[in-house]
Design an enzyme around this catalytic site. Structure first.
Site, PDB file in Angstrom:
ATOM      1  N   SER A  23       0.778  -1.278   0.071  1.00 32.62           N
ATOM      2  CA  SER A  23      -0.107   0.085  -0.159  1.00 32.62           C
ATOM      3  C   SER A  23       0.914   1.072   0.126  1.00 32.62           C
ATOM      4  CB  SER A  23      -1.057  -0.058   1.264  1.00 32.62           C
ATOM      5  OG  SER A  23      -1.977   0.723   1.078  1.00 32.62           O
ATOM      6  N   PRO A  24       0.466   2.424  -0.590  1.00 30.06           N
ATOM      7  CA  PRO A  24       1.333   3.463  -0.604  1.00 30.06           C
ATOM      8  C   PRO A  24       1.420   4.038   0.630  1.00 30.06           C
ATOM      9  CG  PRO A  24      -1.030   4.001  -1.476  1.00 30.06           C
ATOM     10  CD  PRO A  24      -0.851   2.582  -1.537  1.00 30.06           C
ATOM     11  N   CYS A  26       3.545   7.357   2.618  1.00 31.99           N
ATOM     12  CA  CYS A  26       4.218   8.591   2.751  1.00 31.99           C
ATOM     13  C   CYS A  26       5.538   8.320   3.436  1.00 31.99           C
ATOM     14  CB  CYS A  26       3.555   9.789   3.242  1.00 31.99           C
ATOM     15  SG  CYS A  26       2.143  10.332   2.395  1.00 31.99           S
ATOM     16  N   GLN A 101       1.389   6.494  -6.739  1.00 29.94           N
ATOM     17  CA  GLN A 101       0.045   7.216  -6.253  1.00 29.94           C
ATOM     18  C   GLN A 101       0.201   8.524  -6.492  1.00 29.94           C
ATOM     19  OE1 GLN A 101      -1.177   7.631  -2.279  1.00 29.94           O
ATOM     20  NE2 GLN A 101      -3.124   6.476  -2.750  1.00 29.94           N
ATOM     21  N   TYR A 183      -7.938  14.102   1.211  1.00 26.98           N
ATOM     22  CA  TYR A 183      -7.125  14.894   0.227  1.00 26.98           C
ATOM     23  C   TYR A 183      -8.227  15.644  -1.025  1.00 26.98           C
ATOM     24  CZ  TYR A 183      -3.604  13.059   3.300  1.00 26.98           C
ATOM     25  OH  TYR A 183      -2.909  12.618   4.245  1.00 26.98           O
ATOM     26  N   ARG A 231      -7.851   5.349  -5.491  1.00 22.73           N
ATOM     27  CA  ARG A 231      -8.039   4.954  -4.173  1.00 22.73           C
ATOM     28  C   ARG A 231      -9.144   5.905  -3.489  1.00 22.73           C
ATOM     29  NH1 ARG A 231      -3.990   3.745   1.024  1.00 22.73           N
ATOM     30  NH2 ARG A 231      -4.243   1.541   0.086  1.00 22.73           N
ATOM     31  N   LEU A 302      -5.620  -3.252   7.891  1.00 26.83           N
ATOM     32  CA  LEU A 302      -5.436  -4.204   9.100  1.00 26.83           C
ATOM     33  C   LEU A 302      -5.846  -5.653   8.540  1.00 26.83           C
ATOM     34  CD1 LEU A 302      -7.175  -2.465  12.285  1.00 26.83           C
ATOM     35  CD2 LEU A 302      -4.823  -2.934  11.546  1.00 26.83           C
TER      36      LEU A 302
HETATM   37  C1  LIG Z   1       3.607   5.287   7.141  1.00 27.82           C
HETATM   38  C2  LIG Z   1       2.272   5.406   6.466  1.00 27.82           C
HETATM   39  C3  LIG Z   1       1.980   6.261   5.431  1.00 27.82           C
HETATM   40  C4  LIG Z   1       0.775   6.127   4.559  1.00 27.82           C
HETATM   41  N1  LIG Z   1       0.829   6.876   3.507  1.00 27.82           N
HETATM   42  C5  LIG Z   1      -0.211   6.666   2.576  1.00 27.82           C
HETATM   43  C6  LIG Z   1      -0.066   7.345   1.283  1.00 27.82           C
HETATM   44  O1  LIG Z   1       0.658   7.874   0.841  1.00 27.82           O
HETATM   45  N2  LIG Z   1      -1.408   7.267   0.461  1.00 27.82           N
HETATM   46  C7  LIG Z   1      -2.275   6.512   0.793  1.00 27.82           C
HETATM   47  O2  LIG Z   1      -3.426   6.364   0.132  1.00 27.82           O
HETATM   48  N3  LIG Z   1      -2.345   5.970   2.039  1.00 27.82           N
HETATM   49  C8  LIG Z   1      -1.103   5.897   3.015  1.00 27.82           C
HETATM   50  N4  LIG Z   1      -1.318   5.413   3.952  1.00 27.82           N
HETATM   51  C9  LIG Z   1      -2.133   4.431   4.687  1.00 27.82           C
HETATM   52  C10 LIG Z   1      -1.987   3.036   3.865  1.00 27.82           C
HETATM   53  O3  LIG Z   1      -1.761   2.951   2.665  1.00 27.82           O
HETATM   54  C11 LIG Z   1      -3.172   1.970   4.374  1.00 27.82           C
HETATM   55  O4  LIG Z   1      -4.252   2.421   3.855  1.00 27.82           O
HETATM   56  C12 LIG Z   1      -3.488   2.061   5.821  1.00 27.82           C
HETATM   57  O5  LIG Z   1      -2.099   2.093   6.758  1.00 27.82           O
HETATM   58  C13 LIG Z   1      -4.244   0.827   6.253  1.00 27.82           C
HETATM   59  O6  LIG Z   1      -3.534  -0.391   5.885  1.00 27.82           O
HETATM   60  P1  LIG Z   1      -2.640  -1.309   6.979  1.00 27.82           P
HETATM   61  O7  LIG Z   1      -3.620  -1.681   8.297  1.00 27.82           O
HETATM   62  O8  LIG Z   1      -2.150  -2.602   6.299  1.00 27.82           O
HETATM   63  O9  LIG Z   1      -1.553  -0.184   7.519  1.00 27.82           O
HETATM   64  C14 LIG Z   1       0.067   5.400   4.908  1.00 27.82           C
HETATM   65  C15 LIG Z   1      -0.103   4.685   6.015  1.00 27.82           C
HETATM   66  C16 LIG Z   1       1.181   4.487   6.903  1.00 27.82           C
HETATM   67  C17 LIG Z   1       1.347   3.604   7.989  1.00 27.82           C
END
Ligand SMILES: Cc1cc2nc3c(=O)[nH]c(=O)nc-3n(C[C@H](O)[C@H](O)[C@H](O)COP(=O)(O)O)c2cc1C
Length: 371
Positions: A23-24, A26, A101, A183, A231, A302
């Site tokens: 997943s993207p 930042c 993204q 955003y 997304r 999650l």
């Molecule tokens: C460090 C970090 C940076 C993130 N940056 C982005 C982002 O650039 N674009 C985006 O759509 N979501 C971003 N997210 C959200 C994740 O892509 C993801 O949707 C969210 O963490 C839930 O998934 P997970 O439970 O596997 O962490 C970010 C999450 C984390 C933890």
């Protein structure tokens, strides 16, 4: 055992070895939008982990569309050169398909990095004036963003187009447009953040207009063979806000415009949101959108256990899964999933000796000889 999660999938002419996406995320580690050595180390490690698709973090299409001063950009020649150095090094050692993204932070721009508190940077402290569909701040304690005028709409749409053209020059394999998490594009969709009285606000049709225009304009310049997904936040989790029925309508319209996937996230629009996160809590969005709009979906949020991911794909609740934090915690998560699910992945030859006893078969084509 045949794993559904490890079945290949094709998005247009992009062929993925399995249904797992990073997943993207930042990294807040760019300067003036330029990728740094950190990106090479971070993406390099993830590109070796056997995922089907690695999505590069939210990358701003114009400087004022960065969330923080450390966000990646693809709006200048310098940004493109920095990306070229990064991608050349990555490509030398990893064949993992790469998505980017493309994003505009809208009213959430000009923020401090999370490790500096994440709050708005005031103009007098080196910040900049964020733009949005309406002059409504993210939080009532903040000054309002500037409402976008007709010139802004054209400029931002063209900025997405130019960034997509740069991505094409760079040989990036796929684009995901960021229309989630409060955003810019999300704020056009939600009736809570879009109070415009022109053709871009009011009815659902009008609120979808700008995001759909951006989608179509990017699709026009993005190579036909390459996929372009979106997304979304499938719900604002706020009464009277953007919700699943509107998301389904949007997904249907995107599908008609050629969209290759909906990555179904949620939330991020405003502090009043009421979310109770739990394992796979956003999967029902991916499932409902997939069924109602007949478009491939990516489930995210999650998803942490291999069997959980397997069950989501095997039951047809989503076509793919995306993991964010789980991949930072365990960049070789896919290897463990392959071992647990009796599947195989491609791995770099330098690592072919890694699998422990019982998992010897997870690397496709691996051979180890010694004298
Ligand atoms: C460090 C970090 C940076 C993130 N940056 C982005 C982002 O650039 N674009 C985006 O759509 N979501 C971003 N997210 C959200 C994740 O892509 C993801 O949707 C969210 O963490 C839930 O998934 P997970 O439970 O596997 O962490 C970010 C999450 C984390 C933890």
């Amino acid at each position: 055992m045949t794993s559904a999660l490890f079945q290949p999938i094709s998005l247009r002419e992009l062929h993925l070895q399995n249904r797992i996406m990073v997943s993207p995320m930042c990294q807040y580690s760019a300067t003036d939008g330029d990728a740094s050595d950190w990106h090479l180390i971070h993406l390099g490690q993830l590109a070796l982990g056997g995922v089907g698709l690695l999505c590069i973090e939210a990358t701003a299409v114009e400087a004022i569309g960065r969330i923080t001063p450390g966000c990646l950009g693809l709006y200048s020649d310098d940004n493109e050169s920095a990306f070229r150095r990064l991608l050349t090094a990555l490509r030398r050692h990893a064949d993992t398909p790469l998505a980017i993204q493309l994003a505009h932070a809208g009213r959430k721009a000009s923020s401090h990095t999370p490790w500096d508190g994440g709050k708005l940077i005031a103009a007098q402290a080196g910040g900049w004036e964020p733009i949005a569909p309406s002059a409504l701040p993210f939080s009532p304690s903040e000054p309002p963003p500037r409402e976008m005028n007709a010139t802004d709409l054209v400029r931002v749409r063209e900025a997405f187009v130019h960034a997509a053209q740069r991505a094409a020059h760079l040989g990036i394999d796929a684009i995901e447009l960021h229309a989630a998490h409060g955003y810019l594009l999300h704020t056009f969709l939600s009736p809570l953040s879009n109070r415009r009285s022109d053709a871009y606000g009011g009815s659902l049709e009008n609120r979808m207009r700008f995001p759909l225009e951006v989608y179509s304009a990017v699709r026009e310049v993005w190579p036909e063979a390459k996929p372009l997904g979106v997304r979304i936040s499938a719900s604002d989790w706020i009464e009277g806000g953007w919700d699943l029925p509107q998301s389904i309508e949007f997904a249907q319209r995107l599908k008609a415009a050629g969209c290759d996937w909906i990555d179904a996230s949620s939330g991020g629009l405003a502090p009043e949101q009421k979310i109770t996160p739990g394992p796979g809590f956003q999967v029902p969005f991916a499932e409902a959108i997939r069924k109602a709009a007949g478009i491939p979906t990516i489930a995210v949020g999650l998803i942490t256990a291999p069997q959980q991911a397997e069950d989501i794909v095997a039951a047809g609740r989503a076509d793919m899964v995306a993991l964010a934090r789980g991949m930072l915690y365990e960049p070789h998560w896919v290897w463990r999933a392959a071992a647990e699910l009796g599947a195989q992945v491609r791995a770099p030859k330098q690592y072919w000796r890694a699998p422990p006893r019982g998992a010897e078969a997870i690397f496709r084509d691996a051979k180890v000889g010694q004298r």
